[in-house]
Design a protein around this motif. Sequence first.
Motif, short mmCIF file in Angstrom:
data_model
loop_
_atom_site.label_atom_id
_atom_site.label_comp_id
_atom_site.label_asym_id
_atom_site.label_seq_id
_atom_site.Cartn_x
_atom_site.Cartn_y
_atom_site.Cartn_z
N LYS A 56 0.81 -1.16 -0.04
CA LYS A 56 -0.22 -0.09 0.09
C LYS A 56 0.85 1.32 -0.09
CE LYS A 56 -4.03 -1.76 0.24
NZ LYS A 56 -4.99 -1.95 -0.71
N ARG A 57 1.99 1.28 0.53
CA ARG A 57 2.93 2.20 0.70
C ARG A 57 3.58 2.68 -0.87
NH1 ARG A 57 6.99 1.11 4.80
NH2 ARG A 57 7.84 3.26 4.48
N VAL A 58 3.73 1.42 -1.43
CA VAL A 58 4.45 1.60 -2.66
C VAL A 58 3.56 1.69 -3.83
CG1 VAL A 58 5.98 0.49 -4.53
CG2 VAL A 58 6.43 0.14 -1.76
N TRP A 59 2.57 0.83 -3.96
CA TRP A 59 1.68 0.88 -5.14
C TRP A 59 0.16 1.67 -4.72
CZ3 TRP A 59 5.16 0.25 -7.83
CH2 TRP A 59 5.41 -0.64 -9.00
N GLY A 60 -0.09 1.96 -3.52
CA GLY A 60 -1.11 2.52 -3.00
C GLY A 60 -1.62 3.80 -3.82
N GLU A 61 -3.03 4.18 -3.78
CA GLU A 61 -3.59 5.17 -4.24
C GLU A 61 -2.80 6.47 -3.57
OE1 GLU A 61 -7.82 6.57 -4.61
OE2 GLU A 61 -7.89 4.61 -4.93
N ASN A 62 -2.49 6.53 -2.10
CA ASN A 62 -1.88 7.69 -1.51
C ASN A 62 -0.45 7.41 -1.21
OD1 ASN A 62 -4.36 8.80 -1.14
ND2 ASN A 62 -4.92 7.53 0.32
N SER A 63 0.33 6.58 -2.18
CA SER A 63 1.58 6.38 -1.93
C SER A 63 2.26 7.34 -2.24
CB SER A 63 2.11 5.06 -2.64
OG SER A 63 2.10 5.26 -4.28
N ASN A 64 3.54 7.63 -1.60
CA ASN A 64 4.43 8.97 -1.65
C ASN A 64 5.95 8.30 -1.50
OD1 ASN A 64 6.00 11.18 -1.60
ND2 ASN A 64 4.74 12.18 -0.35
N TRP A 65 6.49 8.20 -2.46
CA TRP A 65 7.82 7.62 -2.49
C TRP A 65 8.70 8.56 -1.75
CZ3 TRP A 65 9.26 4.49 -7.41
CH2 TRP A 65 8.25 3.39 -7.56
N ALA A 66 8.56 9.71 -1.66
CA ALA A 66 9.43 10.70 -1.16
C ALA A 66 9.35 10.49 0.38
CB ALA A 66 9.00 12.13 -1.39
N MET A 67 8.43 9.91 0.93
CA MET A 67 8.08 9.57 2.44
C MET A 67 8.90 8.42 2.69
SD MET A 67 6.80 12.30 3.09
CE MET A 67 6.59 11.99 4.95
N LEU A 68 9.14 7.52 1.63
CA LEU A 68 9.80 6.05 1.78
C LEU A 68 11.04 6.18 2.07
CD1 LEU A 68 7.71 3.69 -0.28
CD2 LEU A 68 7.21 4.20 2.11
N ASP A 69 11.74 5.25 2.81
CA ASP A 69 13.16 5.06 3.03
C ASP A 69 13.64 4.08 2.02
OD1 ASP A 69 16.06 5.43 3.71
OD2 ASP A 69 15.67 4.09 5.40
N MET A 70 13.68 4.37 0.60
CA MET A 70 13.89 3.64 -0.26
C MET A 70 15.35 3.64 -1.10
SD MET A 70 11.47 2.52 -3.55
CE MET A 70 10.10 3.19 -3.05
#
Length: 113
Positions: A47-61
Amino acid sequence: MARTKSTGDKINYCAWCGAPTVMEAMQLPQTPILEFMEDKIDKLGRKRVWGENSNWAMLDMDPDDEAELLVYDEMLSSVSLKHVCEKCLSDDDRLYQKYYDDGDDIIRFDAEF
């Protein structure tokens, strides 16, 4: 393109695995669903990666993971006419059911509005 000796059917080659196939060309993605990529998405949080409200800037990727996901997403959404064998279609369907079928995609023709 070769022909089979017994039936004269055209032999094509699967765009995904290279196996000979008599399947007709279909509109399909550039790549099948890849289980190792889906496992990576699950590990990052689907949900964090592919979800409607995903925001990759907020992930430590990791930047390499981000690039890999971008390429995978592009390949899954790039559809063109291609020959794909029955085994690959079956495997892709199985993985779709495992990772993407949430039951919300049911079309009801008898629905009252």
